[in-house]
Design an enzyme around this catalytic site. Structure first.
Site, PDB file in Angstrom:
ATOM      1  N   HIS A  82       1.001  -1.124  -0.145  1.00 26.54           N
ATOM      2  CA  HIS A  82       0.060  -0.191  -0.093  1.00 26.54           C
ATOM      3  C   HIS A  82       0.898   1.355   0.210  1.00 26.54           C
ATOM      4  CE1 HIS A  82      -3.455   2.432   0.924  1.00 26.54           C
ATOM      5  NE2 HIS A  82      -2.790   3.057   1.768  1.00 26.54           N
ATOM      6  N   ASP A 161     -15.563   3.051   7.925  1.00 24.62           N
ATOM      7  CA  ASP A 161     -14.191   3.934   7.761  1.00 24.62           C
ATOM      8  C   ASP A 161     -14.780   5.035   6.630  1.00 24.62           C
ATOM      9  OD1 ASP A 161     -11.521   4.970   7.337  1.00 24.62           O
ATOM     10  OD2 ASP A 161     -11.858   3.902   5.351  1.00 24.62           O
ATOM     11  N   ARG A 168     -14.589  13.177   8.807  1.00 20.33           N
ATOM     12  CA  ARG A 168     -13.429  13.945   9.290  1.00 20.33           C
ATOM     13  C   ARG A 168     -12.996  14.887   8.234  1.00 20.33           C
ATOM     14  NH1 ARG A 168      -9.835   8.828   9.040  1.00 20.33           N
ATOM     15  NH2 ARG A 168      -7.981  10.486   9.028  1.00 20.33           N
ATOM     16  N   SER A 183      -7.658   3.926   9.540  1.00 22.57           N
ATOM     17  CA  SER A 183      -8.278   4.120   8.576  1.00 22.57           C
ATOM     18  C   SER A 183      -7.798   3.272   7.365  1.00 22.57           C
ATOM     19  CB  SER A 183      -8.275   5.361   8.078  1.00 22.57           C
ATOM     20  OG  SER A 183      -8.917   5.673   6.644  1.00 22.57           O
ATOM     21  N   LYS A 187      -8.779  -0.982   5.867  1.00 19.43           N
ATOM     22  CA  LYS A 187      -9.012  -1.461   4.470  1.00 19.43           C
ATOM     23  C   LYS A 187      -8.014  -2.734   4.081  1.00 19.43           C
ATOM     24  CE  LYS A 187      -8.997   2.964   3.242  1.00 19.43           C
ATOM     25  NZ  LYS A 187      -9.691   4.103   3.588  1.00 19.43           N
TER      26      LYS A 187
END
Ligand code: URA
Length: 433
Positions: A82, A161, A168, A183, A187
């Site tokens: 990621h 989320d 947010r 967050s 995922k």
């Protein structure tokens, strides 16, 4: 339980139990906690922070709030990667085939681009016919056959989320390390891999503008991943300038192919190899990064990784011939040079501004419903540390529109110059295990 008591505890700097955090996630998802209380809670977390155990509890509860991919039918250690988002970052297109060529299954969920950063799915759709809406059975079968598949995120992945992130965004609470870490990791956990390599970017085109904050975010994510039994590590990498020389979907695919052929620009080549080497370690094929690097470099130089890319593209409906003949991918109609009228060294590049310039040409989306043009984008002929002679191009626009003056100006303004010699920037600042 009452939300007001949970907010009060966090506001006063007390620790919350796993049960309290889970209660909040469920009640907020179900609509039993209103946005104004969730906002107050997010703001309390923003100021008071969260312990590692609290952040892990939040991550897990959000991961469990929707669909979770079951990858148990895939043989081997599934390693995910990621990136926290950057401009010109096409490493997934390179390291996916590199790692798959080592027989490590790559089962990846990816997103589309928004704003100044691109998305892997958009880049892959530059291959005509390429499908990313694939169901779980086909996904598992593709990974077992080709060792690599990439799907768009299911609409119901981590809905808690999604709801909290949207809140947010409008309550000035995005920039909290435990909230970002939970967050992102929720995922990743819901996407089902056994191990995760994170590329945390820092610099002008990144979420975290300084190295210290990027390190704190990386440490928080690595701790969350490891505490939830996912082997996790992170690299901190530089996003003070775009990665590689191209920004724009088909242009980035072409650059990724060149990199897999061993002819990529130094920064893109090095970051892809470094990330893939760590994936080889977490995937159990190498005992350390140096051994991982030897394996990865071998499958790059002997062409195995490029063959993997063709199999992967074909498996998902794209035309693999475009890998051997990248000119088959979309090409723009107009080529416009951006030239510098003095001589000097490139001393800085505003990566976010470059990303926005590519977006103005149609390579990215301003809102999530916009269409994109796969052919258009930018070539960054000169990057930080390069010398430019008066009148030489620093960048080239690939455009399908005639009116490009405003984009030329944006690109020009994104560069800064110095008469003094400028060093090439460091690419990888740190490794967090
Ligand atoms: N990206 C995410 O997925 N979550 C955040 O909170 C910030 C960036």
């Amino acid at each position: 339980m009452r939300m007001v008591d949970i907010i009060t505890k966090k506001r006063d700097g007390e620790s919350l139990s796993e049960e309290e955090i889970r209660w909040f996630v469920n009640a907020y998802s179900d609509g039993d906690v209103p946005d104004y209380q969730a906002s107050a809670f997010a703001m309390a977390i923003y100021f008071q922070g969260m312990s590692q155990a609290e952040a892990a509890a939040l991550t897990y509860a959000m991961a469990e709030s929707g669909d979770q991919l079951n990858l148990s039918a895939i043989e081997g250690v599934k390693v995910d990667k990621h990136s926290t988002g950057g401009v010109g970052d096409k490493t997934t297109l390179i390291l996916g085939p590199l790692v798959a060529a080592l027989d490590i299954p790559v089962a990846k969920m990816s997103g589309r681009g928004l704003g100044h950063t691109g998305g892997t799915i958009d880049k892959l759709e530059a291959f005509e016919g390429f499908r990313t809406e694939i169901d779980e059975d086909e996904f598992v079968q593709l990974v077992n056959t080709n060792k690599m598949a990439l799907a768009g995120q299911s609409g119901n992945l981590t809905p808690a989320d999604k709801k909290l992130y949207a809140l947010r965004d409008v309550t000035a609470t995005v920039n909290s390390i435990p909230l970002i870490a939970s967050s992102v990791m929720s995922k990743k956990i819901a996407s089902g891999s056994d191990a995760i390599v994170l590329d945390v970017k820092t610099g002008s085109g990144a979420f975290m503008e300084n190295i210290e904050e990027a390190k704190q975010l990386a440490e928080a994510m690595v701790e969350i991943g490891n505490s939830l039994d996912r082997k996790t590590m992170a690299l901190i990498s530089n996003m003070d300038q775009p990665l590689g020389k191209f920004v724009g979907n088909a242009l980035e695919v072409k650059e990724a192919i060149e990199t897999l052929q061993g002819n990529g620009p130094d920064d893109l080549h090095e970051l892809s190899i470094a990330l893939a080497s760590h994936m080889a370690v977490l995937g159990g094929k190498a005992s350390n990064e140096a051994e991982g690097r030897r394996l990865v470099e071998k499958v790059m130089s002997d062409g195995t990784a490029l063959e993997k890319m063709k199999l992967f593209i074909k498996g998902q409906g794209g035309n693999p011939e475009a890998v051997d003949h990248p000119a088959m991918l979309a090409n723009a109609n107009h080529i416009v040079s951006v030239t510098f009228e003095h001589s000097g060294y490139v001393s800085g590049m505003d990566a976010a501004q470059i990303g926005k310039a590519a977006m103005m040409l149609g390579a990215g989306r301003a809102t999530k419903d916009d269409d994109i043009d796969h052919a258009v984008g930018l070539e960054l002929v000169k990057k930080i540390g390069d010398y430019v002679k008066k009148g030489e191009p620093i960048a080239v626009l690939h455009a399908n529109q005639h009116d490009t003056e405003h984009v030329v100006e944006m690109v020009m303004n994104a560069y800064s110059f110095s008469e003094e010699k400028v060093e090439k920037p460091t690419l990888i600042f740190d490794t967090i295990n």
